[in-house]
Write a protein that holds these residues in place. Structure first.
Motif, PDB file in Angstrom:
ATOM      1  N   LEU A 142       0.821  -1.208   0.000  1.00 54.50           N
ATOM      2  CA  LEU A 142       0.000   0.000   0.000  1.00 54.50           C
ATOM      3  C   LEU A 142       0.855   1.259   0.000  1.00 54.50           C
ATOM      4  CD1 LEU A 142      -2.879  -0.979   2.463  1.00 54.50           C
ATOM      5  CD2 LEU A 142      -2.802  -1.173  -0.040  1.00 54.50           C
ATOM      6  N   ASN A 143       1.984   1.206   0.673  1.00 50.26           N
ATOM      7  CA  ASN A 143       2.861   2.378   0.680  1.00 50.26           C
ATOM      8  C   ASN A 143       3.398   2.696  -0.711  1.00 50.26           C
ATOM      9  OD1 ASN A 143       2.581   2.939   3.417  1.00 50.26           O
ATOM     10  ND2 ASN A 143       4.322   1.667   4.009  1.00 50.26           N
ATOM     11  N   LYS A 144       3.486   1.690  -1.570  1.00 50.91           N
ATOM     12  CA  LYS A 144       3.954   1.914  -2.935  1.00 50.91           C
ATOM     13  C   LYS A 144       3.017   2.828  -3.719  1.00 50.91           C
ATOM     14  CE  LYS A 144       7.634  -0.842  -3.241  1.00 50.91           C
ATOM     15  NZ  LYS A 144       8.988  -0.385  -3.667  1.00 50.91           N
ATOM     16  N   VAL A 145       1.729   2.787  -3.397  1.00 52.78           N
ATOM     17  CA  VAL A 145       0.767   3.588  -4.155  1.00 52.78           C
ATOM     18  C   VAL A 145       0.403   4.886  -3.443  1.00 52.78           C
ATOM     19  CG1 VAL A 145      -0.161   1.526  -5.260  1.00 52.78           C
ATOM     20  CG2 VAL A 145      -1.281   2.412  -3.191  1.00 52.78           C
ATOM     21  N   GLN A 146       0.940   5.106  -2.269  1.00 49.50           N
ATOM     22  CA  GLN A 146       0.763   6.348  -1.513  1.00 49.50           C
ATOM     23  C   GLN A 146      -0.723   6.672  -1.267  1.00 49.50           C
ATOM     24  OE1 GLN A 146       3.044   9.564  -3.273  1.00 49.50           O
ATOM     25  NE2 GLN A 146       4.868   8.283  -3.497  1.00 49.50           N
ATOM     26  N   PRO A 147      -1.348   5.980  -0.311  1.00 51.37           N
ATOM     27  CA  PRO A 147      -2.767   6.208  -0.016  1.00 51.37           C
ATOM     28  C   PRO A 147      -3.065   7.657   0.348  1.00 51.37           C
ATOM     29  CG  PRO A 147      -1.958   4.244   1.098  1.00 51.37           C
ATOM     30  CD  PRO A 147      -0.751   4.937   0.540  1.00 51.37           C
ATOM     31  N   ASP A 148      -4.215   8.149  -0.104  1.00 51.35           N
ATOM     32  CA  ASP A 148      -4.689   9.474   0.287  1.00 51.35           C
ATOM     33  C   ASP A 148      -5.144   9.444   1.739  1.00 51.35           C
ATOM     34  OD1 ASP A 148      -4.269  10.184  -2.334  1.00 51.35           O
ATOM     35  OD2 ASP A 148      -6.397  10.204  -2.875  1.00 51.35           O
ATOM     36  N   SER A 149      -5.155  10.605   2.362  1.00 48.87           N
ATOM     37  CA  SER A 149      -5.638  10.677   3.742  1.00 48.87           C
ATOM     38  C   SER A 149      -7.129  10.357   3.825  1.00 48.87           C
ATOM     39  CB  SER A 149      -5.373  12.076   4.309  1.00 48.87           C
ATOM     40  OG  SER A 149      -6.031  13.069   3.531  1.00 48.87           O
ATOM     41  N   SER A 150      -7.830  10.477   2.709  1.00 50.89           N
ATOM     42  CA  SER A 150      -9.265  10.186   2.685  1.00 50.89           C
ATOM     43  C   SER A 150      -9.561   8.694   2.601  1.00 50.89           C
ATOM     44  CB  SER A 150      -9.920  10.891   1.497  1.00 50.89           C
ATOM     45  OG  SER A 150      -9.331  10.474   0.270  1.00 50.89           O
ATOM     46  N   ALA A 151      -8.558   7.877   2.351  1.00 51.87           N
ATOM     47  CA  ALA A 151      -8.747   6.428   2.253  1.00 51.87           C
ATOM     48  C   ALA A 151      -8.907   5.838   3.650  1.00 51.87           C
ATOM     49  CB  ALA A 151      -7.582   5.786   1.521  1.00 51.87           C
ATOM     50  N   LYS A 152     -10.059   5.316   3.952  1.00 54.11           N
ATOM     51  CA  LYS A 152     -10.356   4.762   5.278  1.00 54.11           C
ATOM     52  C   LYS A 152     -10.473   3.240   5.262  1.00 54.11           C
ATOM     53  CE  LYS A 152     -10.675   9.000   6.706  1.00 54.11           C
ATOM     54  NZ  LYS A 152      -9.533   9.602   7.442  1.00 54.11           N
ATOM     55  N   TYR A 153     -10.657   2.668   4.080  1.00 56.27           N
ATOM     56  CA  TYR A 153     -10.868   1.235   3.971  1.00 56.27           C
ATOM     57  C   TYR A 153     -10.099   0.682   2.776  1.00 56.27           C
ATOM     58  CZ  TYR A 153     -14.789   2.096   7.123  1.00 56.27           C
ATOM     59  OH  TYR A 153     -15.561   2.476   8.198  1.00 56.27           O
ATOM     60  N   VAL A 154      -9.890  -0.627   2.797  1.00 58.68           N
ATOM     61  CA  VAL A 154      -9.245  -1.322   1.685  1.00 58.68           C
ATOM     62  C   VAL A 154     -10.147  -2.476   1.273  1.00 58.68           C
ATOM     63  CG1 VAL A 154      -7.179  -2.508   0.868  1.00 58.68           C
ATOM     64  CG2 VAL A 154      -6.981  -0.739   2.640  1.00 58.68           C
ATOM     65  N   GLU A 155     -10.489  -2.519  -0.015  1.00 60.07           N
ATOM     66  CA  GLU A 155     -11.323  -3.587  -0.554  1.00 60.07           C
ATOM     67  C   GLU A 155     -10.462  -4.542  -1.374  1.00 60.07           C
ATOM     68  OE1 GLU A 155     -15.553  -4.063  -2.963  1.00 60.07           O
ATOM     69  OE2 GLU A 155     -14.261  -2.337  -3.396  1.00 60.07           O
ATOM     70  N   PHE A 156     -10.744  -5.832  -1.261  1.00 63.69           N
ATOM     71  CA  PHE A 156     -10.008  -6.871  -1.981  1.00 63.69           C
ATOM     72  C   PHE A 156     -10.979  -7.621  -2.882  1.00 63.69           C
ATOM     73  CE2 PHE A 156      -8.182  -6.059   2.125  1.00 63.69           C
ATOM     74  CZ  PHE A 156      -6.827  -5.912   1.873  1.00 63.69           C
ATOM     75  N   ILE A 157     -10.591  -7.795  -4.138  1.00 64.05           N
ATOM     76  CA  ILE A 157     -11.453  -8.473  -5.101  1.00 64.05           C
ATOM     77  C   ILE A 157     -10.687  -9.657  -5.676  1.00 64.05           C
ATOM     78  CG2 ILE A 157     -12.812  -8.243  -7.219  1.00 64.05           C
ATOM     79  CD1 ILE A 157     -12.951  -5.222  -6.627  1.00 64.05           C
ATOM     80  N   SER A 158     -11.297 -10.814  -5.627  1.00 65.91           N
ATOM     81  CA  SER A 158     -10.661 -12.046  -6.083  1.00 65.91           C
ATOM     82  C   SER A 158     -10.979 -12.309  -7.552  1.00 65.91           C
ATOM     83  CB  SER A 158     -11.126 -13.222  -5.224  1.00 65.91           C
ATOM     84  OG  SER A 158     -10.696 -13.066  -3.891  1.00 65.91           O
ATOM     85  N   ILE A 159     -10.377 -13.349  -8.075  1.00 66.65           N
ATOM     86  CA  ILE A 159     -10.508 -13.722  -9.476  1.00 66.65           C
ATOM     87  C   ILE A 159     -11.961 -13.986  -9.865  1.00 66.65           C
ATOM     88  CG2 ILE A 159     -10.095 -16.147  -8.925  1.00 66.65           C
ATOM     89  CD1 ILE A 159      -8.753 -16.439 -11.661  1.00 66.65           C
ATOM     90  N   LEU A 160     -12.311 -13.600 -11.085  1.00 68.92           N
ATOM     91  CA  LEU A 160     -13.594 -13.952 -11.690  1.00 68.92           C
ATOM     92  C   LEU A 160     -13.282 -14.694 -12.985  1.00 68.92           C
ATOM     93  CD1 LEU A 160     -16.682 -13.825 -11.764  1.00 68.92           C
ATOM     94  CD2 LEU A 160     -16.475 -11.661 -13.020  1.00 68.92           C
TER      95      LEU A 160
END
Length: 302
Positions: A142-160
């Motif tokens: 996550l540090n690689k993409v530099q989260p905004d201060s407004s980001a409060k949650y992280v969503e994970f999506i698996s293969i379809l």
């Protein structure tokens, strides 16, 4: 503190970054992995911090008794249909509220593992396991993409992949599988992106090539075969929340004091054992993570 592993040897620290080299020989005679001879052995070192004094689950149980609904709802379906999961040229898109959204291939992700670790994590779902995951903290990614201060949650999506994955031919869940964490949960050092297990690359039935592991939460919280990670300001609705909201909440923390509507969670049965044992709050990691939920009603926010 150096940790002595019974099931495999720890590779010298100098060799970490060579982990993509395929070592076709077995990791150790004690591992029953002969049925999977093509998997690469990994170089790694022990994590000196999170080492519960627990007996490892036999690898045969962990590799052959799985929850992975994309491959079927029976516990024996994932190893039976594992070959249908296509993992070549895998990519993970990290997007949303961040300064540098990126698409990472597996080589990119493995480069993030500058300090590989082995954890003894416990997954509890009525039955339980103690398995040695190999991976890197999600925070590093996550540090690689530099989260905004407004980001409060992280969503994970698996293969379809309805064409190849037998479980997705039926609408037992609203595919693709989705999970979510609060940002502070995602950034906790115990939260890892796992790429290996029992000293080798992940088996398909265990969520190859990369999956989430959150050891103080119930096992269904750990999304498998992840293709998208999205930073958001809104609480994601996980697949199980959507499917059965009266039974599954967002947090899904291991809490023996909150019974599932259809069974007690006060005890667990370790795989391979006849006897049950007392379930520990936060799966035994209370000293590490209880502070994340200070002043929260853990029965209301289940």
């Amino acid at each position: 503190m150096k940790y002595s592993l019974k099931d495999f040897d720890v590779t010298d620290e100098k060799l970490f970054l060579n982990r993509r080299q395929f070592i076709r020989a077995g990791v150790a005679a004690g591992l029953s992995l002969s049925a999977f001879p093509t998997l690469a052995a990994l170089n790694f070192r022990a994590n000196p911090n999170y080492q519960p004094n627990l007996k490892l689950t036999d690898s045969e149980h962990a590799l052959n008794y799985n929850n992975f609904y994309e491959l079927g709802t029976d516990k024996s379906d994932p190893p039976r249909y594992a070959h249908l999961l296509k993992t070549d040229n895998w990519q993970v898109r990290v997007e949303g509220l961040c300064a540098k959204p990126q698409i990472f291939d597996m080589d990119d992700l493995l480069k993030i593992e500058q300090e590989e670790r082995i954890y003894r994590f416990r997954c509890v779902e009525g039955w339980s396991m103690v398995v040695p995951w190999i991976g890197f903290p999600l925070s590093k990614l996550l540090n690689k993409v530099q989260p905004d201060s407004s980001a409060k949650y992280v969503e994970f999506i698996s293969i379809l992949d309805r064409e190849n994955l037998p479980g997705q031919k039926f609408n037992v869940l609203n595919w693709p599988y989705r999970e979510g964490l609060r940002m502070d949960e995602a950034m906790h050092p115990l939260t890892i992106m796992a790429t290996g297990l029992y000293g080798k690359e992940l088996e398909n039935q265990n969520g190859a090539p990369i999956r989430l592991v959150v050891p103080w939460k119930y096992g269904f919280k750990s999304a498998k075969s992840i293709v998208t990670i999205r930073l958001t300001d809104k609480m994601p609705t996980s697949s199980w929340m959507e499917s059965a909201p009266s039974e599954y909440g967002f947090y899904s923390n291991v809490n023996p004091n909150v019974p599932h509507p259809r069974w007690s969670q006060a005890k667990e049965r370790p795989l391979g054992s006849f006897f049950k044992k007392k379930t520990l709050i936060f799966n035994g990691y209370a000293d590490d993570v209880a502070g994340l939920y200070k002043d929260m009603d853990l029965k209301k926010y289940y």
